[in-house]
Design a protein around this motif. Structure first.
Motif, PDB file in Angstrom:
ATOM      1  N   SER A 168      -3.745  -3.003 -10.317  1.00 38.08           N
ATOM      2  CA  SER A 168      -4.778  -2.352 -11.134  1.00 38.08           C
ATOM      3  C   SER A 168      -5.055  -0.943 -10.618  1.00 38.08           C
ATOM      4  O   SER A 168      -5.278  -0.020 -11.393  1.00 38.08           O
ATOM      5  CB  SER A 168      -6.039  -3.222 -11.226  1.00 38.08           C
ATOM      6  OG  SER A 168      -6.920  -2.920 -10.187  1.00 38.08           O
ATOM      7  N   GLU A 169      -4.974  -0.757  -9.273  1.00 38.56           N
ATOM      8  CA  GLU A 169      -5.143   0.605  -8.744  1.00 38.56           C
ATOM      9  C   GLU A 169      -4.081   1.562  -9.306  1.00 38.56           C
ATOM     10  O   GLU A 169      -4.378   2.659  -9.762  1.00 38.56           O
ATOM     11  CB  GLU A 169      -4.966   0.605  -7.215  1.00 38.56           C
ATOM     12  CG  GLU A 169      -6.215   0.265  -6.435  1.00 38.56           C
ATOM     13  CD  GLU A 169      -5.862   0.066  -4.949  1.00 38.56           C
ATOM     14  OE1 GLU A 169      -6.626  -0.656  -4.287  1.00 38.56           O
ATOM     15  OE2 GLU A 169      -4.829   0.623  -4.476  1.00 38.56           O
ATOM     16  N   LEU A 170      -2.817   1.075  -9.250  1.00 39.91           N
ATOM     17  CA  LEU A 170      -1.720   1.939  -9.699  1.00 39.91           C
ATOM     18  C   LEU A 170      -1.810   2.249 -11.192  1.00 39.91           C
ATOM     19  O   LEU A 170      -1.566   3.374 -11.626  1.00 39.91           O
ATOM     20  CB  LEU A 170      -0.367   1.287  -9.393  1.00 39.91           C
ATOM     21  CG  LEU A 170       0.049   1.323  -7.929  1.00 39.91           C
ATOM     22  CD1 LEU A 170       1.320   0.526  -7.716  1.00 39.91           C
ATOM     23  CD2 LEU A 170       0.266   2.760  -7.458  1.00 39.91           C
ATOM     24  N   THR A 220      -4.494   2.407 -13.014  1.00 37.02           N
ATOM     25  CA  THR A 220      -5.548   3.395 -13.231  1.00 37.02           C
ATOM     26  C   THR A 220      -5.059   4.796 -12.884  1.00 37.02           C
ATOM     27  O   THR A 220      -5.241   5.742 -13.648  1.00 37.02           O
ATOM     28  CB  THR A 220      -6.775   3.066 -12.356  1.00 37.02           C
ATOM     29  OG1 THR A 220      -7.081   1.699 -12.532  1.00 37.02           O
ATOM     30  CG2 THR A 220      -7.966   3.913 -12.731  1.00 37.02           C
ATOM     31  N   SER A 221      -4.386   4.906 -11.722  1.00 34.61           N
ATOM     32  CA  SER A 221      -4.017   6.270 -11.341  1.00 34.61           C
ATOM     33  C   SER A 221      -2.909   6.815 -12.247  1.00 34.61           C
ATOM     34  O   SER A 221      -2.877   8.000 -12.555  1.00 34.61           O
ATOM     35  CB  SER A 221      -3.637   6.360  -9.866  1.00 34.61           C
ATOM     36  OG  SER A 221      -2.381   5.783  -9.662  1.00 34.61           O
ATOM     37  N   SER A 271       0.823  -1.215   0.000  1.00 35.40           N
ATOM     38  CA  SER A 271       0.000   0.000   0.000  1.00 35.40           C
ATOM     39  C   SER A 271       0.853   1.261   0.000  1.00 35.40           C
ATOM     40  O   SER A 271       0.411   2.316  -0.457  1.00 35.40           O
ATOM     41  CB  SER A 271      -1.006   0.004   1.156  1.00 35.40           C
ATOM     42  OG  SER A 271      -0.344  -0.352   2.343  1.00 35.40           O
ATOM     43  N   ARG A 324      -3.510  -9.401  -3.331  1.00 36.70           N
ATOM     44  CA  ARG A 324      -3.282  -7.990  -2.992  1.00 36.70           C
ATOM     45  C   ARG A 324      -2.394  -7.308  -4.030  1.00 36.70           C
ATOM     46  O   ARG A 324      -2.581  -6.154  -4.391  1.00 36.70           O
ATOM     47  CB  ARG A 324      -2.668  -7.857  -1.597  1.00 36.70           C
ATOM     48  CG  ARG A 324      -3.780  -7.702  -0.546  1.00 36.70           C
ATOM     49  CD  ARG A 324      -3.232  -7.334   0.801  1.00 36.70           C
ATOM     50  NE  ARG A 324      -2.684  -8.515   1.443  1.00 36.70           N
ATOM     51  CZ  ARG A 324      -1.409  -8.677   1.724  1.00 36.70           C
ATOM     52  NH1 ARG A 324      -0.536  -7.742   1.415  1.00 36.70           N
ATOM     53  NH2 ARG A 324      -0.988  -9.776   2.308  1.00 36.70           N
ATOM     54  N   GLU A 358      -4.535  -6.552  -7.037  1.00 36.26           N
ATOM     55  CA  GLU A 358      -5.414  -5.417  -6.746  1.00 36.26           C
ATOM     56  C   GLU A 358      -4.662  -4.081  -6.823  1.00 36.26           C
ATOM     57  O   GLU A 358      -5.089  -3.133  -7.472  1.00 36.26           O
ATOM     58  CB  GLU A 358      -5.904  -5.567  -5.292  1.00 36.26           C
ATOM     59  CG  GLU A 358      -7.398  -5.590  -5.122  1.00 36.26           C
ATOM     60  CD  GLU A 358      -7.719  -5.953  -3.669  1.00 36.26           C
ATOM     61  OE1 GLU A 358      -7.427  -5.109  -2.776  1.00 36.26           O
ATOM     62  OE2 GLU A 358      -8.209  -7.078  -3.437  1.00 36.26           O
ATOM     63  N   ARG A 359      -3.497  -4.113  -6.128  1.00 34.79           N
ATOM     64  CA  ARG A 359      -2.707  -2.871  -6.073  1.00 34.79           C
ATOM     65  C   ARG A 359      -2.229  -2.484  -7.481  1.00 34.79           C
ATOM     66  O   ARG A 359      -2.197  -1.313  -7.843  1.00 34.79           O
ATOM     67  CB  ARG A 359      -1.504  -3.087  -5.135  1.00 34.79           C
ATOM     68  CG  ARG A 359      -0.701  -1.833  -4.856  1.00 34.79           C
ATOM     69  CD  ARG A 359      -1.466  -0.871  -3.947  1.00 34.79           C
ATOM     70  NE  ARG A 359      -0.777   0.389  -3.803  1.00 34.79           N
ATOM     71  CZ  ARG A 359      -1.299   1.589  -4.055  1.00 34.79           C
ATOM     72  NH1 ARG A 359      -2.567   1.668  -4.409  1.00 34.79           N
ATOM     73  NH2 ARG A 359      -0.596   2.674  -3.900  1.00 34.79           N
TER      74      ARG A 359
END
Ligand code: DAH
Length: 339
Positions: free
Chosen positions: A77-79, A81-82, A17, A71, A74-75
């Protein structure tokens, strides 16, 4: 091993995170799940455990692995996107912003005038000839029938480079150069720079431009000269333009004339533009002097010709209604933009 696994679980969660780019996250994947990763190392040691231990630790290890993998995904795909949003933001194009004006230059009025005159004469079958600006005394004066002590030399005082080399005072030099090198029929114009040691004022400059013309052939008369110059003036100043010839003297032509055109402002009535004359002087012209022809090896019993010379600055000043000649040389963008 159990504590190690729990540590990895906690530690990796924190690191995932805290990580802020796809690149950093990839490094963490290698750190834990790579071939030499921390979790991989523990899984490899399973074989050393007893059957009961393997059951318990194995379950935990598998759980930690799949949790870590999840995890991580997940992380990731978050990164992604941002990072995408960030790049969209930074490359944003405001299509409503007003465009920036590009400044495109254009021809200087003197060049435009020269091009226009060239175009007119080329349409009448003339070709363009050229000559040097640093000229010998011979081409500038002598061959044009202006001997050493002739008063015309006073009017055309110039810059001497040596005793015998001058900056040419007139494009008439090119007449001689052309006639020396080419047999008639000859039909040329020659635009170019000329020099005189004049002080700068509203109508004088030590450097200015002329266009010379020369036609030599069998049976050339003043009627050809008149027709040619009339065509020029009509093209420059309109079909209703009238011209007039005044007797004059030039050493290299006989007879000689100064040619005026009817004032475009008052149509001959007389106004400020033409100093109440109704006509404005534009050029000098005449029938080529037999002496000049003979000096160039052209038989004056067989051939005759006419010549003329005009100032480009004056023509442009009249054309564009420019009052002061200096404006043409100052390169002031506020002036040049008007054209
Ligand atoms: N060269 C003359 C001058 O600079 C102008 C001129 C007059 C040229 C008569 C000619 C001509 O060709 O025939 O004043």
């Amino acid at each position: 091993m159990e504590t190690q696994l729990n540590q990895i679980r906690e530690q990796s969660e924190k690191e995932f995170s805290g990580c802020s780019s796809v690149k950093e996250l990839e490094a963490l994947r290698v750190k834990y799940l790579g071939k030499k990763g921390e979790l991989t190392a523990i899984l490899k040691q399973m074989g050393t455990l007893s059957a009961e231990e393997r059951l318990v630790i194995g379950q935990l290890a598998n759980a930690v692995r799949s949790e870590t993998e999840n995890r991580l995904a997940e992380r990731l795909s978050e990164l992604k996107t941002s990072e995408m949003l960030e790049s969209l933001e930074s490359e944003k194009l405001d299509i409503t912003a007003p465009g920036r004006k590009k400044h495109i230059g254009h021809l200087h009025p003197i060049t435009a005038m020269e091009d226009e005159i060239k175009e007119i004469f080329m349409g009448m079958g003339f070709s363009i000839a050229d000559g040097p600006e640093a000229e010998t005394d011979y081409y500038n004066f002598e061959a044009l029938n202006i001997p050493e002590n002739h008063p015309a030399r006073d009017e055309q005082d110039t810059f001497y480079i040596t005793d015998k080399t001058v900056l040419r005072t007139q494009t008439s030099t090119v007449q001689i150069r052309v006639m020396e090198n080419k047999k008639p029929p000859i039909k040329i114009i020659s635009p170019g720079r000329v020099y005189r040691s004049d002080a700068v004022d509203a109508t004088h400059s030590p450097l200015f431009h002329q266009v010379e013309g020369l036609v030599v052939d069998k049976g050339i008369t003043m009627a050809h000269m008149k027709g040619t110059l009339e065509t020029l003036m009509k093209r420059l100043y309109g079909e209703d333009c009238k011209i007039r010839f005044r007797p004059h003297h030039f050493p290299f032509t006989e007879p000689s004339a100064e040619v005026d055109f009817m004032c475009f402002n008052c149509k001959g009535a007389g106004c400020r533009m033409c100093k109440n004359e109704g006509y404005i002087e534009l050029l000098g012209a005449g029938m080529v002097h037999p002496k000049v022809l003979e000096r160039c090896g052209i038989d004056s019993n067989i051939y005759s010709g006419f010549a003329f010379g005009m100032g480009l600055e004056r023509t442009a000043m009249r054309r564009y209604n420019i009052q002061d000649m200096r404006l043409l040389y100052e390169n002031d963008i506020r002036f040049l933009e008007r054209f």
